[in-house]
Design an enzyme around this catalytic site. Structure first.
Site, PDB file in Angstrom:
ATOM      1  N   ASN A 148     -37.340   3.952   6.602  1.00  0.00           N
ATOM      2  CA  ASN A 148     -37.890   2.614   6.784  1.00  0.00           C
ATOM      3  C   ASN A 148     -37.654   1.727   5.547  1.00  0.00           C
ATOM      4  O   ASN A 148     -36.784   1.992   4.740  1.00  0.00           O
ATOM      5  CB  ASN A 148     -39.346   2.639   7.233  1.00  0.00           C
ATOM      6  CG  ASN A 148     -39.633   1.470   8.163  1.00  0.00           C
ATOM      7  OD1 ASN A 148     -39.902   0.376   7.701  1.00  0.00           O
ATOM      8  ND2 ASN A 148     -39.483   1.684   9.464  1.00  0.00           N
ATOM      9  N   HIS A 160     -33.801   2.350   5.665  1.00  0.00           N
ATOM     10  CA  HIS A 160     -33.249   3.688   5.913  1.00  0.00           C
ATOM     11  C   HIS A 160     -32.184   4.083   4.890  1.00  0.00           C
ATOM     12  O   HIS A 160     -31.144   4.654   5.249  1.00  0.00           O
ATOM     13  CB  HIS A 160     -32.675   3.767   7.333  1.00  0.00           C
ATOM     14  CG  HIS A 160     -33.690   3.625   8.432  1.00  0.00           C
ATOM     15  ND1 HIS A 160     -35.011   3.995   8.290  1.00  0.00           N
ATOM     16  CD2 HIS A 160     -33.578   3.133   9.708  1.00  0.00           C
ATOM     17  CE1 HIS A 160     -35.659   3.758   9.425  1.00  0.00           C
ATOM     18  NE2 HIS A 160     -34.828   3.228  10.292  1.00  0.00           N
ATOM     19  N   HIS A 174     -34.196  10.338  13.177  1.00  0.00           N
ATOM     20  CA  HIS A 174     -34.208   9.113  13.980  1.00  0.00           C
ATOM     21  C   HIS A 174     -33.703   9.352  15.405  1.00  0.00           C
ATOM     22  O   HIS A 174     -32.867   8.603  15.919  1.00  0.00           O
ATOM     23  CB  HIS A 174     -33.366   8.055  13.273  1.00  0.00           C
ATOM     24  CG  HIS A 174     -33.815   6.645  13.501  1.00  0.00           C
ATOM     25  ND1 HIS A 174     -33.704   6.016  14.718  1.00  0.00           N
ATOM     26  CD2 HIS A 174     -34.377   5.741  12.668  1.00  0.00           C
ATOM     27  CE1 HIS A 174     -34.164   4.776  14.599  1.00  0.00           C
ATOM     28  NE2 HIS A 174     -34.575   4.589  13.374  1.00  0.00           N
ATOM     29  N   VAL A 175     -34.240  10.373  16.061  1.00  0.00           N
ATOM     30  CA  VAL A 175     -33.876  10.623  17.460  1.00  0.00           C
ATOM     31  C   VAL A 175     -34.503   9.531  18.332  1.00  0.00           C
ATOM     32  O   VAL A 175     -35.654   9.149  18.143  1.00  0.00           O
ATOM     33  CB  VAL A 175     -34.368  12.017  17.913  1.00  0.00           C
ATOM     34  CG1 VAL A 175     -34.190  12.197  19.417  1.00  0.00           C
ATOM     35  CG2 VAL A 175     -33.613  13.106  17.155  1.00  0.00           C
ATOM     36  N   ASP A 183     -43.169  -1.376  16.389  1.00  0.00           N
ATOM     37  CA  ASP A 183     -42.257  -0.979  15.309  1.00  0.00           C
ATOM     38  C   ASP A 183     -43.106  -0.881  14.047  1.00  0.00           C
ATOM     39  O   ASP A 183     -42.958  -1.657  13.110  1.00  0.00           O
ATOM     40  CB  ASP A 183     -41.124  -2.016  15.151  1.00  0.00           C
ATOM     41  CG  ASP A 183     -40.001  -1.503  14.254  1.00  0.00           C
ATOM     42  OD1 ASP A 183     -40.157  -0.396  13.697  1.00  0.00           O
ATOM     43  OD2 ASP A 183     -38.996  -2.216  14.130  1.00  0.00           O
ATOM     44  N   GLU A 201     -40.907   8.690  14.154  1.00  0.00           N
ATOM     45  CA  GLU A 201     -40.376   9.127  12.867  1.00  0.00           C
ATOM     46  C   GLU A 201     -41.519   9.527  11.942  1.00  0.00           C
ATOM     47  O   GLU A 201     -42.296   8.677  11.515  1.00  0.00           O
ATOM     48  CB  GLU A 201     -39.567   7.982  12.240  1.00  0.00           C
ATOM     49  CG  GLU A 201     -38.435   7.493  13.136  1.00  0.00           C
ATOM     50  CD  GLU A 201     -38.068   6.029  12.851  1.00  0.00           C
ATOM     51  OE1 GLU A 201     -37.609   5.747  11.731  1.00  0.00           O
ATOM     52  OE2 GLU A 201     -38.248   5.181  13.732  1.00  0.00           O
TER      53      GLU A 201
HETATM   54  C1  BGC Z   1     -37.150   0.739  12.343  1.00  0.00           C
HETATM   55  C2  BGC Z   1     -36.678  -0.470  13.114  1.00  0.00           C
HETATM   56  C3  BGC Z   1     -35.194  -0.520  13.048  1.00  0.00           C
HETATM   57  C4  BGC Z   1     -34.649   0.745  13.632  1.00  0.00           C
HETATM   58  C5  BGC Z   1     -33.161   0.785  13.496  1.00  0.00           C
HETATM   59  C6  BGC Z   1     -36.569   1.935  12.990  1.00  0.00           C
HETATM   60  O1  BGC Z   1     -36.949   3.077  12.300  1.00  0.00           O
HETATM   61  O2  BGC Z   1     -38.548   0.819  12.314  1.00  0.00           O
HETATM   62  O3  BGC Z   1     -37.235  -1.644  12.576  1.00  0.00           O
HETATM   63  O4  BGC Z   1     -34.665  -1.609  13.714  1.00  0.00           O
HETATM   64  O5  BGC Z   1     -35.171   1.854  12.939  1.00  0.00           O
HETATM   65  O6  BGC Z   1     -32.595   1.335  14.599  1.00  0.00           O
END
Ligand code: BGC
Length: 383
Positions: free
Chosen positions: A111, A137, A211-212, A283, A349
């Site tokens: 994040n 990320h 990030h599945v 989100d 996540e």
């Molecule tokens: C985030 C989203 C982001 C996405 C990317 C997520 O972990 O919280 O804001 O757009 O990842 O695919």
């Protein structure tokens, strides 16, 4: 602890944690299949990317050496019908060119970090910025876009993969050479367990996750708004319009964020709530009631009511980012040949809170030389 890529230890033993299972499947265990690999494709520079296949219990997993990506995860429904329940692509070219982190390992920091900046021990760091002014990320080329060394293992009734990577001092602006080991284990119950470990040679910050994109009815089958979700969290971290936490821990009671009792994702996703507007849906980071734990504890259950497939998650982490696939916009074609549209999958996540390096009140993500970062998440499937 030195992370020696030659020392292949099953995740559970390596992390010193008891094997925890949350239910297993109704299916008879099929027995572990030793991991095997085949060529998946090549990067532009010729680097070979392999796809590993492994199976245990009623779970079948396919993992790429690029990004540690779960390219496919198949589980049966209540009638024994298998579906791939994770969004992905058929080719390495698509992953490289346009993946919104489908199935990937995320690092060094899951994040956002505001403005890509933080200060540690009086020193300021500027990270790679890739989400407006913020770092998301891990920056422009995070762990999701790196090639991992993979070693398979079979240990007792477990099968799995150890993924290794060394992230050099200064990579994406982060201090310290970070040695990372991620273990994917499939247990005989078909549970998918992830054990993360990392060490550093300079003080740094770390927050690893996976990030599945889940759709328990099957990838490409439509939206997840009818999935039922339960999250063991009484609070969440509200965000500003850039999706950076304000620092407040807000109660979920009486809001669309209250998943303490199972409810469908679609139930309140269109409520005119400022936080839902910021996220274009959910989100946000939920503050798990259990806090940080030495052993993984149950935190969330996701269920597709039509087919019965159920995912239960346990973690050692204090936070859970629930992202309802808001930025999927109908421009990607997935493994099953269908277009992915908004809400066609969701991510759960496990993590420390977003932007923790800039919030002294959040649990710390600092890792120092001599310490070992450890985090474990277990996914249990049933129908
Ligand atoms: C985030 C989203 C982001 C996405 C990317 C997520 O972990 O919280 O804001 O757009 O990842 O695919």
């Amino acid at each position: 602890m030195e992370l020696n890529r030659r020392t292949v230890i099953a995740g559970a033993a390596a992390a010193g944690l008891a094997a925890t299972t949350l239910g297993g499947t109704a299916e008879a265990a099929t027995g572990g299949r030793a991991p095997s690999k085949k060529l998946f494709g090549r990067l532009a520079d010729g680097t070979k990317i392999y796809r590993w296949s492994l199976a245990n219990g009623a779970t079948r997993l396919k993992v790429l050496s690029y990004g540690g990506i779960v390219q496919s995860l198949e589980i049966p429904d209540r009638h024994g019908r298998y579906r791939n329940v994770s969004l992905g692509f058929d080719t390495i070219e698509e992953y490289v060119a346009k993946s919104p982190y489908f199935g990937a390992l995320i690092g060094r920091y899951g994040n956002r970090i505001a403005n890509g900046q933080f200060t540690l021990d009086g020193k300021s760091y500027q990270l790679s910025v890739n989400d407006g002014v913020n770092s998301l990320h891990g920056g422009v080329k995070g762990f999701d876009k790196r090639v991992w060394d993979i070693e398979p293992f079979t240990k007792g009734s477990d099968v799995g993969l150890c993924l290794y990577r060394t992230s050099l001092d200064g990579e994406m602006g982060y201090p310290g050479t970070l040695k990372v080991k991620v273990t994917y284990t499939l247990t005989r119950h078909g549970d998918w367990r992830i054990d993360y470990e990392a060490t550093t040679d300079k003080a740094t910050v770390v927050n690893l996750t996976s990030h599945v994109y889940w759709n328990l009815a099957g990838e490409g089958s439509g939206s997840i708004y009818d999935h039922e979700l339960k999250i063991a969290a009484s609070r969440y971290t509200p965000v500003d319009p850039g999706l950076i936490p304000t620092g407040e821990l807000a109660g979920v009671a009486g809001t669309p964020f209250d998943f303490r009792k199972a409810r469908t994702i679609g139930r309140d996703i269109r409520v005119a709530d400022q936080q839902l507007l910021h996220g274009k849906g959910f989100d946000h980071n939920w503050v798990l009631d259990k806090g940080i734990t030495g052993r993984p504890e149950w935190i969330a259950t996701l269920k597709d009511r039509a087919f019965g497939r159920t995912l239960k998650m346990a973690t050692t982490e204090p936070g859970l980012q629930f992202y309802s696939g808001n930025f999927l916009d109908g421009t990607l074609v997935g493994t099953g040949g269908h277009i992915y549209r908004q809400g066609d999958a969701l991510c759960l996540e496990t993590q420390h809170f977003p932007d923790s390096p800039n919030h002294a009140s959040f649990p710390s993500t600092v890792l120092r030389p001599g310490q070992t970062y450890r985090s474990t998440t277990i996914h249990s499937f049933s129908a």
